[in-house]
Design a protein around this motif. Structure first.
Motif, short mmCIF file in Angstrom:
data_model
loop_
_atom_site.label_atom_id
_atom_site.label_comp_id
_atom_site.label_asym_id
_atom_site.label_seq_id
_atom_site.Cartn_x
_atom_site.Cartn_y
_atom_site.Cartn_z
N LEU A 162 0.83 -1.20 0.00
CA LEU A 162 0.00 0.00 0.00
C LEU A 162 0.87 1.26 0.00
O LEU A 162 0.61 2.21 -0.75
CB LEU A 162 -0.92 -0.01 1.22
CG LEU A 162 -1.79 1.24 1.43
CD1 LEU A 162 -2.79 1.39 0.30
CD2 LEU A 162 -2.52 1.17 2.78
N VAL A 163 1.91 1.23 0.84
CA VAL A 163 2.77 2.42 0.98
C VAL A 163 3.55 2.69 -0.30
O VAL A 163 3.70 3.85 -0.72
CB VAL A 163 3.72 2.24 2.18
CG1 VAL A 163 4.81 3.30 2.18
CG2 VAL A 163 2.94 2.30 3.50
N THR A 164 4.05 1.64 -0.94
CA THR A 164 4.94 1.83 -2.09
C THR A 164 4.21 1.79 -3.42
O THR A 164 4.86 1.86 -4.48
CB THR A 164 6.03 0.75 -2.09
OG1 THR A 164 5.41 -0.54 -2.10
CG2 THR A 164 6.92 0.88 -0.86
N ALA A 165 2.89 1.70 -3.41
CA ALA A 165 2.14 1.57 -4.66
C ALA A 165 2.30 2.78 -5.56
O ALA A 165 2.44 2.65 -6.78
CB ALA A 165 0.66 1.32 -4.37
N ASP A 166 2.30 3.97 -4.99
CA ASP A 166 2.35 5.18 -5.82
C ASP A 166 3.12 6.28 -5.09
O ASP A 166 2.54 7.23 -4.58
CB ASP A 166 0.92 5.65 -6.13
CG ASP A 166 0.91 6.85 -7.06
OD1 ASP A 166 1.89 7.05 -7.79
OD2 ASP A 166 -0.10 7.59 -7.06
N PRO A 167 4.45 6.17 -5.02
CA PRO A 167 5.25 7.20 -4.33
C PRO A 167 5.09 8.56 -5.00
O PRO A 167 4.92 8.66 -6.21
CB PRO A 167 6.69 6.69 -4.45
CG PRO A 167 6.55 5.24 -4.78
CD PRO A 167 5.30 5.10 -5.55
N THR A 168 5.16 9.61 -4.19
CA THR A 168 5.01 10.97 -4.72
C THR A 168 6.29 11.44 -5.39
O THR A 168 7.38 10.95 -5.14
CB THR A 168 4.66 11.96 -3.60
OG1 THR A 168 5.70 11.91 -2.61
CG2 THR A 168 3.32 11.64 -2.98
#
Length: 786
Positions: free
Chosen positions: A118-124
């Motif tokens: 969940l955390v690494t799915a879409d880094p800013t």
């Protein structure tokens, strides 16, 4: 109204909704019972699909989501299979208990996998902030908390802070000295009181010379949190920047970060990466190549950007800009736990404030030099995070969004790895030593469930982190820390409020090889893995009918042994130097040799390294004067020198810097001169070092993005396992040779020049030191007790 904040929150909501929608078919498919043959086909298709999409996960978000969804599907199938078909009968209580412990650890890792996905799915990848007119910029206080750091280290950090590009009337640099408090200056121990008073006087003069504010306080209470809160009471800046004493800022720090606060009035934090100019002791001692990304890069390059997407970017203690009003709203820097940084962020997030992570390294810091100090630092981090998990559990904390709760839960629960890692290390031994059945499985099920599950895990890690973390290196780091941090974790769980903050020593000088004094726990763990292999060999011979199980469990134990034996190299301290120093520069200069009043002889030179106490230059051209004599040798024998740096954009820093020649070395690239800077000239040297070495953040970008190299899954596995095998003979030799090495070191030390020897043996007796016992200075010099 902050439009960008609304858009960001909508994006997070959409991503969470997508995850929930994906989980419905994943849960359904994962629970459908199948035959061994069908499961084998699913395993082949899953692994093949991941191999195909792996190269594209960083350039296409749908592919990234698809990869994580496919991996999630197989992970759930594996977990349900383990739950329903592999646990031994409760009628065998010992085997069942061992199996439940292992299954519990696996369940934890599966949960952590989903949190990490969940955390690494879409880094800013945040856009630069809008430009702010000079007259509208907020006022900023730069706080540098200190306890026992050396004067020259503080001088460079403070000088760099003074050089930050920002309106001078809007910035105040403050040294927050906890080593010179009234409590320490009036200590009952005369030695501590004397040193504290001297320190306070020295640092007051240092701050006065640099134009920096010096503050201290009455008592050393609440460690770093109390130190910062005490300083903030007498400051009024709208924002404040926190810098650890060894975190030297680049000149562009504020101009890259302040604009975010102007854009978003609900923003309380901009956190930036911690970049280190030295290698940590594990990567240095086990001999990782310089192109291997540093351990913290996985967190700062990928994970923290993912936390930022979900609104969970948190304060990491330094290299961070905070809004004073938000901190005041929660009563100052939080101090209930010893991780005041993450705790403060949690408290402020719960009040509805927002945070941002900017992936632009703008400080150059120091990591612990020795394995023992590294373990002390990580023990403090682990203890503080487990304290927060117990005392301020984010799941039950009001005011946080769902994603913020999950972000904090992910960050805190990670530090349970010593417990989980130890279970994975000793579980094979339950069977090898005692014959306990830790799972019930056939060889075919191993091929279609266990091996694909492991391979899929490796593939996902490689796809997400291959550019910032080589395969299996994190496992080596975790194993190296496990036997030490496990005790801290258990102690914190039993007594969560009993932890104490201990300052990590950073500026140790590692000038000789030695065996870490804390080697025994890691050595014991390695020998335990070796005994497991021996026990496996015995079982192979004694119980021919169990050879299938012995093969499976033995392979697992061998894997553990190879990683543990490689981790054991961390206890052999080695003073290796970087081939390409991260602080190396190339600045033209003129070296003026002044000898006995005969005049000044200028030599063209290039500054290679600059510090508060020394300079290293390469002399370009002939060093002989008109009379044919070598002027460098003449100057070395007693004459003074002056360094004139050629700086067109900062002429004030190019003034003559007096020095003496410490050493001269001729090499292929020319003559290298090491210059010593007198204490009275430390301020000028510190300003020059701050500008040359730390002034431009592009230097750190180079080492983070260009100098580091990613590594593929297969080559990474070969690298780690081959290194684990090849390290075994060296490790055995080093342990056997350690007594002879110590003896030789002591014999060599007796030939130290008399003036240096006198400085060591005549050091005053320290508190608690017996009259005939070597002082800490002598131990460090001679290697006594190493």
């Amino acid at each position: 109204m902050n439009i960008s904040g609304v858009v960001s929150r909508l994006g997070v909501s959409v991503m969470v909704l997508l995850w929930l929608l994906l989980m419905v078919p994943i849960l359904f498919l994962a629970s459908v019972p199948t035959s061994i043959a069908v499961q084998g086909v699913l395993a082949l298709v899953t692994v093949g699909l991941l191999l195909v999409v792996k190269p594209f996960v960083h350039v296409c978000l749908p592919i990234r989501f698809g990869m994580l969804a496919v991996a999630s599907f197989f992970t759930l199938r594996y977990w349900l299979w383990r739950l329903t078909e592999t646990l031994p009968s409760p009628e065998e209580p010992l085997s069942f208990a061992a199996a439940i412990i292992l299954f519990g650890a696996e369940t934890f890792t599966v949960g952590l996998f989903f949190l990490t996905a969940l955390v690494t799915a879409d880094p800013t990848d945040p856009e630069p902030p809008a430009r702010v007119r000079v007259k509208d910029v907020p006022s900023v206080d730069i706080l540098v908390p200190s306890y026992n750091e050396a004067d020259e280290l503080l001088a460079v950090t403070l000088a760099a802070a003074k050089q930050i590009n920002y309106p001078h009337d809007k910035v105040t640099v403050v040294l927050c000295d906890d080593g010179g408090t009234d409590q320490r200056c009036n200590h009952s121990d005369p030695a501590i009181a004397t040193e504290s008073k001297a320190r306070r006087a020295r640092l007051q003069k240092l701050c006065s010379d640099l134009g920096v504010v010096y503050v201290t306080r009455a008592r050393n209470e609440s460690a770093k949190a109390g130190n910062l809160n005490s300083a903030l009471q007498n400051l009024s800046g709208e924002l404040f920047l926190v810098l650890d004493a060894d975190h030297v800022p680049s000149r562009d720090f504020l101009i890259r970060t302040v604009g975010y606060f102007v854009e978003n009035p609900r923003l309380f934090l901009v956190q930036t990466p911690h970049f280190f100019i030295n290698r940590d002791p594990i990567e240095r001692n086990i001999g990782l190549p310089e192109t291997c990304p540093s351990e913290n890069e996985m967190f700062y390059t990928t994970i923290h950007r993912g936390l930022d997407r979900l609104g969970g970017a948190f304060f990491c203690g330094s290299a961070a800009l905070l809004r004073r009003r938000a901190v005041d709203e929660v009563g100052g820097i939080s101090g209930e736990t010893i991780t005041e940084d993450a705790e403060t962020a949690l408290d402020i997030h719960a009040r509805g404030w927002e945070s941002k992570y900017l992936d632009q390294a703008m400080i150059g810091g120091l990591q612990p030099e020795t394995f023992a100090s590294f373990i002390q630092q990580r023990g403090r981090w682990a203890t503080g995070m487990i304290q927060m998990l117990i005392l301020k559990n984010p799941i039950f904390r009001s005011g946080l969004s769902i994603t913020q709760r999950l972000c904090y839960l992910n960050s805190m629960s990670f530090w349970l790895f010593p417990l989980i890692r130890m279970i994975f290390l000793i579980s094979p031994l339950f069977y090898m030593f005692f014959g306990l059945e830790i799972f019930v499985v056939s060889s075919k099920e191993v091929l279609v469930y266990i091996l694909p599950y492991l391979l899929i895990g490796f593939l996902v890690q490689s796809a997400l982190f291959s550019k910032v973390r080589w395969p299996q290196i994190s496992e080596v780091y975790e194993i190296a820390q496990t036997p030490y941090l496990l005790r801290a974790i258990i102690g914190t769980v039993l007594r969560p409020r009993a932890a104490q903050f201990k300052v990590t020593v950073k500026e140790e000088e590692l000038d000789h090889a030695f065996l870490s004094p804390i080697y025994l726990p890691l050595l014991g763990l390695t020998l335990l893995m070796l005994l497991g292999l021996i026990a496996g060999g015995y079982r192979w011979i004694a119980f021919p009918g169990d050879r299938t199980v012995v093969q499976l469990v033995g392979a697992w134990n061998l894997y553990n042994f190879l990683l543990t034996s490689l981790a054991l190299r961390a206890v052999f301290e080695r003073p290796r130097r970087l081939l390409k120093p991260r602080t190396g520069v190339s600045v033209p200069a003129s070296l003026h040799l002044i000898s006995g009043g005969e005049g000044s002889y200028p030599l063209d030179a290039t500054i290679l390294s600059a510090g508060a106490k020394s300079l290293i230059l390469r002399v370009d051209g002939d060093t002989r004067g008109p009379d044919g004599k070598d002027r460098l040798n003449e100057a070395r024998e007693g004459g003074a020198v002056e360094v004139h740096a050629i700086l067109t954009n900062e002429p004030d820093l190019a003034a003559a810097l007096p020095a003496t020649i410490a050493s001269v070395r001729s090499g292929v690239e020319g003559v290298t001169v090491n210059l010593a800077i007198a204490s009275k000239d430390m301020i000028a040297a510190s300003r020059l070092a701050a500008f040359l070495t730390f002034g431009d953040s592009a230097r750190w970008t180079f080492f983070r993005k260009v100098h580091s190299r990613g590594r593929g899954l297969f080559s990474g596995l070969v690298f780690v396992f081959s290194k684990g095998i090849l390290s075994l003979p060296t490790t055995v030799y080093d342990f056997l040779n350690e007594p002879a090495r110590r003896k030789a070191e002591l014999e060599t030390a007796t030939h130290v020049p008399s003036n240096e020897l006198a400085n060591v043996v005549s050091a005053p007796v320290q508190p608690g030191q017996k009259p005939n016992e070597p002082s800490p200075e002598a131990e460090k010099y001679f290697g006594v007790g190493s």
